[in-house]
Design a protein around this motif. Sequence first.
Motif, PDB file in Angstrom:
ATOM      1  N   GLY A 144      -8.950   4.471 -17.532  1.00 38.75           N
ATOM      2  CA  GLY A 144      -9.803   5.651 -17.613  1.00 38.75           C
ATOM      3  C   GLY A 144     -10.285   6.168 -16.277  1.00 38.75           C
ATOM      4  O   GLY A 144     -10.920   7.225 -16.209  1.00 38.75           O
ATOM      5  N   HIS A 145      -9.995   5.467 -15.186  1.00 35.04           N
ATOM      6  CA  HIS A 145     -10.380   5.917 -13.851  1.00 35.04           C
ATOM      7  C   HIS A 145      -9.268   6.798 -13.288  1.00 35.04           C
ATOM      8  O   HIS A 145      -8.095   6.436 -13.320  1.00 35.04           O
ATOM      9  N   ALA A 146      -9.640   7.935 -12.768  1.00 32.81           N
ATOM     10  CA  ALA A 146      -8.666   8.862 -12.214  1.00 32.81           C
ATOM     11  C   ALA A 146      -8.210   8.394 -10.836  1.00 32.81           C
ATOM     12  O   ALA A 146      -9.023   8.247  -9.918  1.00 32.81           O
ATOM     13  N   LEU A 147      -6.914   8.159 -10.709  1.00 30.04           N
ATOM     14  CA  LEU A 147      -6.326   7.853  -9.402  1.00 30.04           C
ATOM     15  C   LEU A 147      -5.716   9.100  -8.773  1.00 30.04           C
ATOM     16  O   LEU A 147      -5.577   9.174  -7.555  1.00 30.04           O
ATOM     17  N   LEU A 148      -5.351  10.064  -9.627  1.00 27.65           N
ATOM     18  CA  LEU A 148      -4.790  11.342  -9.192  1.00 27.65           C
ATOM     19  C   LEU A 148      -5.348  12.409 -10.118  1.00 27.65           C
ATOM     20  O   LEU A 148      -5.280  12.266 -11.346  1.00 27.65           O
ATOM     21  N   MET A 160       0.838  -1.205   0.000  1.00 26.17           N
ATOM     22  CA  MET A 160       0.000   0.000   0.000  1.00 26.17           C
ATOM     23  C   MET A 160       0.869   1.250   0.000  1.00 26.17           C
ATOM     24  O   MET A 160       0.594   2.222  -0.733  1.00 26.17           O
ATOM     25  N   LEU A 161       1.930   1.250   0.809  1.00 25.18           N
ATOM     26  CA  LEU A 161       2.840   2.392   0.837  1.00 25.18           C
ATOM     27  C   LEU A 161       3.497   2.577  -0.533  1.00 25.18           C
ATOM     28  O   LEU A 161       3.611   3.703  -1.030  1.00 25.18           O
ATOM     29  N   ALA A 162       3.908   1.481  -1.149  1.00 20.99           N
ATOM     30  CA  ALA A 162       4.522   1.550  -2.472  1.00 20.99           C
ATOM     31  C   ALA A 162       3.532   2.052  -3.516  1.00 20.99           C
ATOM     32  O   ALA A 162       3.885   2.862  -4.389  1.00 20.99           O
ATOM     33  N   ALA A 163       2.301   1.574  -3.450  1.00 20.58           N
ATOM     34  CA  ALA A 163       1.282   1.997  -4.415  1.00 20.58           C
ATOM     35  C   ALA A 163       1.039   3.498  -4.318  1.00 20.58           C
ATOM     36  O   ALA A 163       0.902   4.194  -5.335  1.00 20.58           O
ATOM     37  N   LEU A 164       0.980   3.999  -3.097  1.00 18.96           N
ATOM     38  CA  LEU A 164       0.807   5.437  -2.888  1.00 18.96           C
ATOM     39  C   LEU A 164       1.933   6.213  -3.558  1.00 18.96           C
ATOM     40  O   LEU A 164       1.693   7.195  -4.288  1.00 18.96           O
ATOM     41  N   GLU A 165       3.161   5.784  -3.340  1.00 24.05           N
ATOM     42  CA  GLU A 165       4.312   6.458  -3.945  1.00 24.05           C
ATOM     43  C   GLU A 165       4.277   6.354  -5.459  1.00 24.05           C
ATOM     44  O   GLU A 165       4.558   7.334  -6.170  1.00 24.05           O
ATOM     45  N   MET A 166       3.937   5.200  -5.981  1.00 23.00           N
ATOM     46  CA  MET A 166       3.965   5.011  -7.428  1.00 23.00           C
ATOM     47  C   MET A 166       2.888   5.813  -8.136  1.00 23.00           C
ATOM     48  O   MET A 166       3.131   6.397  -9.201  1.00 23.00           O
ATOM     49  N   ILE A 167       1.696   5.854  -7.585  1.00 25.91           N
ATOM     50  CA  ILE A 167       0.644   6.665  -8.207  1.00 25.91           C
ATOM     51  C   ILE A 167       1.078   8.117  -8.280  1.00 25.91           C
ATOM     52  O   ILE A 167       0.940   8.776  -9.322  1.00 25.91           O
ATOM     53  N   ARG A 168       1.605   8.640  -7.195  1.00 23.02           N
ATOM     54  CA  ARG A 168       2.039  10.038  -7.179  1.00 23.02           C
ATOM     55  C   ARG A 168       3.193  10.293  -8.144  1.00 23.02           C
ATOM     56  O   ARG A 168       3.424  11.437  -8.534  1.00 23.02           O
ATOM     57  N   GLY A 169       3.895   9.231  -8.557  1.00 27.26           N
ATOM     58  CA  GLY A 169       5.008   9.377  -9.484  1.00 27.26           C
ATOM     59  C   GLY A 169       4.707   8.951 -10.908  1.00 27.26           C
ATOM     60  O   GLY A 169       5.632   8.853 -11.722  1.00 27.26           O
ATOM     61  N   ARG A 202      -4.206  15.589  -6.569  1.00 23.62           N
ATOM     62  CA  ARG A 202      -4.906  15.055  -5.400  1.00 23.62           C
ATOM     63  C   ARG A 202      -5.291  13.599  -5.634  1.00 23.62           C
ATOM     64  O   ARG A 202      -5.863  13.262  -6.677  1.00 23.62           O
ATOM     65  N   LEU A 203      -5.016  12.755  -4.635  1.00 19.35           N
ATOM     66  CA  LEU A 203      -5.400  11.351  -4.719  1.00 19.35           C
ATOM     67  C   LEU A 203      -6.915  11.231  -4.695  1.00 19.35           C
ATOM     68  O   LEU A 203      -7.595  11.925  -3.935  1.00 19.35           O
ATOM     69  N   ARG A 204      -7.426  10.325  -5.528  1.00 23.91           N
ATOM     70  CA  ARG A 204      -8.879  10.174  -5.631  1.00 23.91           C
ATOM     71  C   ARG A 204      -9.435   9.050  -4.762  1.00 23.91           C
ATOM     72  O   ARG A 204     -10.611   9.080  -4.397  1.00 23.91           O
ATOM     73  N   ALA A 206      -6.912  -2.420  -4.309  1.00 24.88           N
ATOM     74  CA  ALA A 206      -7.482  -1.293  -3.572  1.00 24.88           C
ATOM     75  C   ALA A 206      -6.979   0.035  -4.116  1.00 24.88           C
ATOM     76  O   ALA A 206      -7.706   1.032  -4.117  1.00 24.88           O
ATOM     77  N   ALA A 207      -5.736   0.051  -4.585  1.00 23.19           N
ATOM     78  CA  ALA A 207      -5.142   1.285  -5.096  1.00 23.19           C
ATOM     79  C   ALA A 207      -5.612   1.625  -6.505  1.00 23.19           C
ATOM     80  O   ALA A 207      -5.481   2.765  -6.943  1.00 23.19           O
ATOM     81  N   GLY A 208      -6.127   0.639  -7.239  1.00 18.70           N
ATOM     82  CA  GLY A 208      -6.585   0.883  -8.597  1.00 18.70           C
ATOM     83  C   GLY A 208      -5.517   0.747  -9.656  1.00 18.70           C
ATOM     84  O   GLY A 208      -5.742   1.105 -10.814  1.00 18.70           O
ATOM     85  N   LEU A 209      -4.351   0.234  -9.281  1.00 19.44           N
ATOM     86  CA  LEU A 209      -3.256   0.078 -10.228  1.00 19.44           C
ATOM     87  C   LEU A 209      -3.387  -1.223 -11.019  1.00 19.44           C
ATOM     88  O   LEU A 209      -4.200  -2.091 -10.696  1.00 19.44           O
ATOM     89  N   ARG A 210      -2.556  -1.343 -12.040  1.00 23.78           N
ATOM     90  CA  ARG A 210      -2.422  -2.584 -12.784  1.00 23.78           C
ATOM     91  C   ARG A 210      -1.180  -3.302 -12.260  1.00 23.78           C
ATOM     92  O   ARG A 210      -0.142  -2.670 -12.061  1.00 23.78           O
TER      93      ARG A 210
END
Length: 448
Positions: A413-417, A118-127, A421-423, A148-152
Amino acid sequence: MATDHSTQILAPRWLIPVAPRDEVLEDHAVWVADGRIEAILTREQAQHRRQASDHPVEWIDLPTHALIPGLVNGHTHAAMSLMRGLADDLPLMTWLEEHIWPVEGQMLGHDFVHDGTMLAALEMIRGGTTTLSDMYFFPEAAIEAVQAAGLRGVFGIVVIDAPNRWSANAEEALAKGVELVNDWRRHSRIEFTLAPHAPYTVGDAALERVRTMSDQLDLPVHMHVHETAHEVEAAVAANGERPLARLDRLGLVNERLIAVHMTQLTDAEIDRLAVTGSHVLHSPQSNLKLASGFCPVAKLLEAGVNVGLGTDGAASNNDLDMFDEMRTAALIAKPIANDAAAVSAHQALHMATLGGARAFGLDERIGSIEPGKRADLVAVNLDEPETQPVFDPVSTLVYSASRRQVSDVWVDGHALLRGGRLRQLDSRAIIDQANTWREPIRWAKPAG
């Protein structure tokens, strides 16, 4: 998952599709419908089509931005973010044997992997990373976090002969892996690899089983190979065979092989990788920090080998910053090749997107901005002092831009950021949960 308009038009200042290579479009827009890139249009065409549409179409103006495909972090150990800074400035085997493996022996478990991922996903989305390829234990926990983060995510079934907290041996790991693959095969954002850790931790019998399963399940094999000179020298001393030659003898050097690091390569080995269609994942910053060596990326590309980029884990990098990885990959390639033109900015961006997607067989779905592909997209605001003026936006992205300039991230197509701002993630809660592991890990770390 946050609710988004089913149809959107993204209208950036610069559209960088990656394919065709070296192309940069201005005054263009991307039409996204139901999570897929439907068309690339001029702004005028997009406006006319929007006006003629019989359903609402959201127009997202990005007037100072470059729009790029989502970045593909081709090699990481996401949960190891909880060990960031634990054991720095050490060579690989000292780092592993005296620090990382002992801590993992005490800490590894479902919750550790979930919270670290989860911590990694947060960092990766923001990057700006939209796809990660993870190689770690308890992949079921990592899948939960990435979902949960919405990533692939592409998840490695880690195979290692030694017993660990996830599996007693290689056979149990593979059995658990088959079950996971069967459970998740139909999920659109979840993929798998077989991930034998390295030639020095996995014997011939397990590798032969990996090869058979790779053939049967049509799964890539993701593996650390030729990471250091010591690894190669020890293998030759033990059995007279270089690790890559051993993998070749066992039938693993083929179009499904994804070899990570590859700092020790002869010209003949590079030719063999090209002939077999094998892939290489380059982790330049981790290689530098662990003094592992230098991957001959320019030679690999010249030979026609597909190369992707990965950060490795935050315990050895110490971040998951693909912008920094692109810059480092381009810069260190030049003195290695003694050629300032080696690994251009465009090639570095290709490695961080389509190169990684191709390694995992995802290039028909992601890695470039083309009609029919999934809408995994990233907007980078170049209207900052550090990235002005802009002559070539790709050069600016690779050599000047920071991940902090990522403003918007979409997956399917889903906005994660959006607008920085995180969505759908609560960053404070994720950070607080990660910090609950700090003292247990500190006490688990061997003294000295």
